[in-house]
Scaffold this active site. Structure first.
Site, PDB file in Angstrom:
ATOM      1  N   HIS A 237       6.258  -4.160   1.802  1.00  0.00           N
ATOM      2  CA  HIS A 237       6.143  -2.852   2.459  1.00  0.00           C
ATOM      3  C   HIS A 237       6.931  -2.907   3.763  1.00  0.00           C
ATOM      4  O   HIS A 237       6.808  -3.872   4.517  1.00  0.00           O
ATOM      5  CB  HIS A 237       4.677  -2.516   2.738  1.00  0.00           C
ATOM      6  CG  HIS A 237       4.431  -1.082   3.060  1.00  0.00           C
ATOM      7  ND1 HIS A 237       4.856  -0.514   4.239  1.00  0.00           N
ATOM      8  CD2 HIS A 237       3.822  -0.090   2.364  1.00  0.00           C
ATOM      9  CE1 HIS A 237       4.519   0.761   4.256  1.00  0.00           C
ATOM     10  NE2 HIS A 237       3.888   1.051   3.125  1.00  0.00           N
TER      11      HIS A 237
ATOM     12  N   THR B 254      -8.949  -1.315  -2.919  1.00  0.00           N
ATOM     13  CA  THR B 254      -8.534   0.089  -2.999  1.00  0.00           C
ATOM     14  C   THR B 254      -8.822   0.809  -1.686  1.00  0.00           C
ATOM     15  O   THR B 254      -8.111   1.748  -1.308  1.00  0.00           O
ATOM     16  CB  THR B 254      -9.280   0.795  -4.155  1.00  0.00           C
ATOM     17  OG1 THR B 254      -9.012   0.105  -5.374  1.00  0.00           O
ATOM     18  CG2 THR B 254      -8.853   2.244  -4.298  1.00  0.00           C
TER      19      THR B 254
ATOM     20  N   SER C 152       0.444   4.051  -6.726  1.00  0.00           N
ATOM     21  CA  SER C 152      -0.551   3.028  -7.070  1.00  0.00           C
ATOM     22  C   SER C 152      -1.937   3.632  -7.274  1.00  0.00           C
ATOM     23  O   SER C 152      -2.632   3.296  -8.240  1.00  0.00           O
ATOM     24  CB  SER C 152      -0.603   1.932  -6.007  1.00  0.00           C
ATOM     25  OG  SER C 152      -0.891   2.475  -4.740  1.00  0.00           O
TER      26      SER C 152
ATOM     27  N   ARG D 222      10.926   1.787  -1.046  1.00  0.00           N
ATOM     28  CA  ARG D 222      10.455   0.706  -0.175  1.00  0.00           C
ATOM     29  C   ARG D 222      11.359  -0.521  -0.196  1.00  0.00           C
ATOM     30  O   ARG D 222      11.573  -1.158   0.837  1.00  0.00           O
ATOM     31  CB  ARG D 222       9.025   0.326  -0.568  1.00  0.00           C
ATOM     32  CG  ARG D 222       8.020   1.388  -0.166  1.00  0.00           C
ATOM     33  CD  ARG D 222       6.621   1.055  -0.629  1.00  0.00           C
ATOM     34  NE  ARG D 222       5.674   2.050  -0.128  1.00  0.00           N
ATOM     35  CZ  ARG D 222       4.387   2.070  -0.444  1.00  0.00           C
ATOM     36  NH1 ARG D 222       3.891   1.159  -1.274  1.00  0.00           N
ATOM     37  NH2 ARG D 222       3.596   3.009   0.057  1.00  0.00           N
TER      38      ARG D 222
ATOM     39  N   HIS E  71       3.043  -6.554  -0.008  1.00  0.00           N
ATOM     40  CA  HIS E  71       2.106  -5.439  -0.125  1.00  0.00           C
ATOM     41  C   HIS E  71       1.570  -5.218  -1.530  1.00  0.00           C
ATOM     42  O   HIS E  71       0.408  -4.854  -1.703  1.00  0.00           O
ATOM     43  CB  HIS E  71       2.806  -4.170   0.363  1.00  0.00           C
ATOM     44  CG  HIS E  71       1.978  -2.925   0.276  1.00  0.00           C
ATOM     45  ND1 HIS E  71       0.773  -2.781   0.938  1.00  0.00           N
ATOM     46  CD2 HIS E  71       2.171  -1.761  -0.401  1.00  0.00           C
ATOM     47  CE1 HIS E  71       0.267  -1.578   0.683  1.00  0.00           C
ATOM     48  NE2 HIS E  71       1.085  -0.945  -0.136  1.00  0.00           N
TER      49      HIS E  71
ATOM     50  N   SER F 227     -13.913  -3.259  -2.299  1.00  0.00           N
ATOM     51  CA  SER F 227     -12.700  -3.548  -3.061  1.00  0.00           C
ATOM     52  C   SER F 227     -11.464  -3.106  -2.285  1.00  0.00           C
ATOM     53  O   SER F 227     -11.531  -2.223  -1.424  1.00  0.00           O
ATOM     54  CB  SER F 227     -12.748  -2.835  -4.414  1.00  0.00           C
ATOM     55  OG  SER F 227     -13.872  -3.259  -5.159  1.00  0.00           O
TER      56      SER F 227
END
EC number: 1.3.5.1
Length: 665
Positions: free
Chosen positions: A299, A103, A459, A343, A410, A101
């Protein structure tokens, strides 16, 4: 592989074998090609049975669970094992093996006000997050997330997550963008807990390892097609088993969507190729709204030409951005925070430098991230992955030369609208209403803790806090083993019809051709800076590209590992996300957070906060833009928009709300 050539009756026989396997499986299940070391179909799923009510062309198996989680990234795993831990018979459906995944790609860290480097307070984290959201974040959800952050990180530590440490043995915390002490008046905060620059990898493997303690039924490499909705309630999910082409209907009292973002709507992004907005699109097809999809985070530091992420942690460790003149240009745009501004601010500053001719390289189309002034020992211990990534994708030795970087898509701040408990909501007659049986968490959801711009390292915090919140909410309202609502006999037949339509599609345009047209349209028309005329042109182009889906051509007619079919299903999902993103951006006539309009350069709130409030008249809801976008897409691809208010109240008196103000760093 014989499934490719057998008759429908033989397929039904195969389905009976599948159901038999479900009823008699042991902790280790042997599939056609591999042994999984956890249950694939689950020991408890003795109610699984064959159905031919929606198709005689595909084996169809019905399952019944207390809860179904779609997605097995950080948020999905935390929700799934939280439910299993509470005693719920839980299925987790994932199109990827859990540790694949996205992540896993997160680098920088996870925010929590632990106070290991200096005195800190979760209320200061709350303030920074509200400010970072450009006052579009819901303050009750931000209150919940930031207050839960320290306990969530300690929980991860107790699960065995190997955090980087200080010399005193405490969890090391680095500086990250947009983070301050004492409500912005106390200087830079060091709040980002990390595992060198591989925090997401460590987090995902830690959660996956923890999940194996519990009796969750994992359905690995199953592609979720649609929600099963009855009378406005969610009663489960229909999915395709990619290994053998069988269809599975998962009937459940509670469904959690944790499918991640939709970064692949753009041509250049840091997202995995599997970040295709599947859950967001499923909700859209169910007639429910998505929220704030126009807010897409660029990003600042993607590797030029490759798009690979270079973590903000580089700047947190002391890295600086320089232009072709060798100037540390962020000192001009953010005199206080400099390279650690939020950002959206850094990405816009970089874009301006390039536009004004101070870009680097022969085409002057990027800038440099300089790290070689830092000690090699620091780079080796705190940024080992970045050193490797820069060498592989840019040919750069970070101890000797700078990395060429460019703002790159991003993260998606928008998603499926939820409250702070993870319950999916709609907005009817001026009120938020919960969709019974449906929850969402992670990047797929919009709680909204990120508002118009997410702070770095919030996040991963979002994943674990709201994954856990979904499990807690379900445990509060339901009990394990309660009766599961019925579904219509033909539930899911539209999904199977669409599957068949795409499998046998014989138009003239390849899936890959339509996908690249969509991605380049989004890249060229909805980038860091946006204007009305360009956005309008993009909306028109995307509408034509969406219409070309009727002329799509697929080549693989089989049902076993048909990647051509799966990529086309993903394209359908991406298209729904892209349509809502660009139409929402065209309609929002202001600049806020990551949404920067060159023809509407100011943020439009109820009041003009750049001037004294005394004597100003409050703008009506229709006159200002401090509100959430709710978008819908009909079956013809037409987008309609509504709006709901931002929640400015906190959960209790422990934390005061933060009124809107001018946002500067």
């Amino acid at each position: 592989m014989a499934l490719l050539k057998v008759a429908p009756s033989r397929l039904l026989s195969r389905a009976l074998q599948l159901a038999s396997r479900v009823q008699n499986c042991t902790p280790t299940v042997t599939t056609a090609r591999r042994n999984f070391h956890f249950t694939v179909y689950g020991r408890k799923d003795t109610s699984a049975k064959v159905s031919d009510s929606i198709s005689t062309q595909y084996p169809v198996v019905d399952h019944e669970f207390d809860a179904v989680v779609v997605g097995a990234g950080g948020a999905g795993l935390r929700a799934a094992f939280g439910l299993s831990e509470a005693g719920f018979n839980t299925a987790c459906i994932t199109k990827l093996f859990p540790t694949r995944s996205h992540t896993v790609a997160a680098q920088g860290g996870i925010n929590a006000a632990l106070g290991n480097m200096e005195d800190d307070d979760w209320r200061w984290h709350f303030y920074d997050t509200v400010k970072g959201s450009d006052w579009l974040g819901d303050q009750d959800a931000i209150h919940y997330m930031t207050e839960q952050a320290p306990a969530s990180v300690i929980e991860l530590e107790n699960y065995g997550m190997p955090f980087s440490r200080t010399e005193q043995g405490k969890i090391y915390q680095r500086a990250f963008g947009g983070q301050s002490l004492k409500y912005g008046k106390g200087g830079q905060a060091h709040r980002c807990c990390c595992v060198a620059d591989r925090t997401g990898h460590s987090l995902l493997h830690t959660l996956y390892g923890r999940s194996l303690r519990y009796d969750t039924s994992y359905f690995v490499e199953y592609f979720a097609l649609d929600l099963l909705m009855e009378n406005g309630e969610c009663r489960g999910v229909i999915a395709l088993c990619m290994e053998d082409g069988s269809i599975h209907r998962f009937r459940a009292k509670n469904t959690v969507i944790a499918t991640g973002g939709y970064g692949r709507t753009f041509f250049s992004c840091t997202s995995a190729h599997t970040s295709t907005g599947d859950g967001t699109a499923m909700v859209t097809r169910a007639g429910l709204p998505c929220q704030d999809l126009e807010f897409v985070q660029f990003h600042p530091t993607g590797i030029y030409g490759a798009g690979c992420l270079i973590t903000e942690g580089c700047r947190g460790e002391g890295g600086i951005l320089i232009n072709s003149e060798g100037e540390r240009f962020m000192e001009r745009y953010a005199p206080v925070a400099k390279d650690l501004a939020s950002r959206d601010v850094v990405s816009r500053s970089m874009t301006i430098e390039i536009r004004e001719g101070r870009g680097c390289g022969k085409d002057k189309d990027h800038v440099y991230l300089q790290l070689h002034h830092l000690p090699p020992s620091q780079l080796a211990s705190r940024l080992p992955g970045i050193s490797e990534t820069a060498m592989i994708f840019a040919g750069v030795d970070v101890t000797k030369e700078p990395i060429p970087v460019l703002p790159t898509v991003h993260y998606n701040m928008g998603g499926i609208p939820t409250n702070y408990k993870g319950q999916v909501i709609t907005h009817v007659n001026g009120e938020d209403r919960v969709v019974p049986g449906l929850y969402s968490c992670g990047e797929a959801a919009s709680a909204s803790v990120h508002g118009a711009n997410r702070l770095g390292a919030n996040s991963l915090l979002d994943l674990v806090v709201f994954g856990r919140a979904c499990a807690l909410s379900i445990a509060e309202s339901c009990k394990p083993g309660e009766a599961v609502p019925s579904i219509k006999e033909n539930a899911g037949e539209e999904s199977v019809a669409n599957l068949d339509k795409l499998r046998y599609a014989n138009g003239s345009t390849r899936t890959s051709e339509i996908r690249i047209n969509m991605q380049k349209t989004m890249q060229n028309h909805a980038a860091v800076f946006r204007t009305g005329s360009v956005l309008k042109e993009g909306c028109e182009k995307l509408s034509v590209i969406n219409s070309s889906m009727d002329d799509i051509k697929t080549f693989d007619r089989g049902i076993v590992w048909n990647t051509d079919l799966v990529e086309t299903l993903e394209l359908q999902n991406l298209m729904l996300c892209a349509l809502q993103t660009i139409n929402g951006a065209e309609a929002r006539k202001e600049s806020r957070g990551a949404h920067a309009r060159e023809d509407y350069k100011v943020r439009i709130d109820e009041y003009d906060f750049s001037k004294p409030l005394q004597g100003q008249q409050k703008k009506s809801f229709n006159e200002h833009w401090r509100k959430h976008t709710l978008s819908y897409v009909d079956k013809k691809g037409k987008v309609s928009l509504e709006y709901r208010p931002v929640i400015d109240t906190t959960l209790n008196e422990d934390c005061a709300s933060v009124p809107p103000a001018i946002r500067s760093y």
